[in-house]
Design a protein around this motif. Sequence first.
Motif, PDB file in Angstrom:
ATOM      1  N   THR A  59      13.406  -0.856   2.516  1.00 39.16           N
ATOM      2  CA  THR A  59      13.529   0.265   1.368  1.00 39.16           C
ATOM      3  C   THR A  59      13.993  -0.034   0.122  1.00 39.16           C
ATOM      4  N   ARG A 198       5.254  -6.237  -0.791  1.00 39.66           N
ATOM      5  CA  ARG A 198       4.961  -5.359   0.435  1.00 39.66           C
ATOM      6  C   ARG A 198       3.672  -5.471   1.363  1.00 39.66           C
ATOM      7  N   ASN A 202       5.440  -4.439   4.540  1.00 39.38           N
ATOM      8  CA  ASN A 202       5.231  -2.813   4.531  1.00 39.38           C
ATOM      9  C   ASN A 202       4.419  -2.314   3.808  1.00 39.38           C
ATOM     10  N   ARG A 205       4.005   1.379   1.862  1.00 34.86           N
ATOM     11  CA  ARG A 205       4.882   1.783   0.560  1.00 34.86           C
ATOM     12  C   ARG A 205       3.978   1.434  -0.700  1.00 34.86           C
ATOM     13  N   CYS A 209       3.551   3.774  -4.640  1.00 34.40           N
ATOM     14  CA  CYS A 209       4.183   3.132  -5.997  1.00 34.40           C
ATOM     15  C   CYS A 209       3.779   3.674  -7.116  1.00 34.40           C
ATOM     16  N   ARG A 258       6.520   7.416   4.165  1.00 30.71           N
ATOM     17  CA  ARG A 258       7.649   6.838   4.281  1.00 30.71           C
ATOM     18  C   ARG A 258       7.505   5.713   4.897  1.00 30.71           C
TER      19      ARG A 258
END
Length: 426
Positions: A59, A198, A202, A205, A209, A258
């Motif tokens: 994160t 990312r 991940n 995420r 953005c 999340r």
Amino acid sequence: MSSIKAPRGVRDILPEESWKWAHVFDVTRQVARDFGYREVHLPIFEYTELFSRGVGETTDVVEKEMYTFTDRGGRSITLRPELSASMVRSYLEHGMSRQQQPVKLWSAGPMFRYERPQKGRYRQFWQLDFEAIGSQDPYVDVEVIDLSLEIFRRLGLKGLEVKINSVGCPVCRPLYRDVLRDFLKPNLEKLCPSCRDRYDRNPLRIIDCKNPECKAVTENAPRTIDYLCEECSEHFVGVESGLRVLGADFSVDNRLVRGLDYYTKTAYEILSGDLGAQNAVCGGGRYDNLAESIGGKHTPGVGFAAGVERIVLSMEQQGSDFGLQPKTDVYIASAGEEARERALKILHELRNLCISSDMDYQDRSLKAQFKAANNMGAEYVCVIGEDELKSGMVTLKNMNSGDQQTLTLEEGLDILKRAELSRKSR
Ligand code: AMP
């Protein structure tokens, strides 16, 4: 030598503003009680590991924004950037799983993030934080959302937008991740460097953005809610139908993600139209895998955090009512040393009676003391001059009507007590 200022990104909350904050806390405390949440005070610093494992290594908060230092014992310590991880840590540490579930807790206090300061975004900021730990019932998600809305309703905040989404769980998210990667692949070069990074680690995420080019690429991205497993899907339907039962106005927003394994199912956010770029007043969701990620047994949980600075800013923008600004109601003006002594004694008595009162400590003339009383907004001035000293009486002036009468102290106190009662019942 120039005088020292507060560090960049932090603010002094001065008396002109702090009374408004007190109103927000008063209302919050009341709502907490009405919903059965009990207050806790948790430490401002924790072991860094709590956040790297509890909030997640990838994160922004953990990667770039934490205030981390090594203490004198050589341990890595972090000023808390958020409260959910500490709440769950506390729940586990104190064996709260043995209590009736869910355990419903709330807290308010400062958080610390090294972010670029701007209006509504600070490096030390206050949050109201509510967590319901130990139940997977979708109605608890509904309760938490309803609770945040109830605080805003009682504060008189208008024009709020509620957005919800489901980010799935470790069962369904891998499939969604693959689908998303396939969707993004042809446009990988158009993404910002962080999002390219990312993509492997991940990809969820990338959807939230704020970069315009990334936003354009993800405009028609597949939606998480179309790839939920049966359990997550049923949960989401439960949350939506619960919100409908309450008549809550909300929309489903696929950009709300999340992107970490500990965050599961519900994610939600409440936006205010009055805040400009930093428009989120509240954010929350479910974190069924957080307890495990910090070494506890599997414990579902859901909660939210709301930013106090942004609440107060929105309320100011909307001209909301903060209640009565506290002020001094009675000022004791005296002339001469002996009269001052008597003023001190009366002041003590008034304060014993819970009547807000004050006197002069600057050796001011009677005229200047009246002016001071006026500046404070005092409703009454109690005068003890030479005549009053001789007669043992006091002179009471009502500053609103200008009426003035000389009375015994008991009579004077009686009037002041009655005035105080009527103020309190207003
Ligand atoms: P988060 O923990 O990032 O979901 O944030 C929850 C809420 O805290 C947001 O909706 C904001 O109201 C508030 N908030 C987060 N970061 C900041 C900040 N840097 N300054 C002021 N308020 C913040």
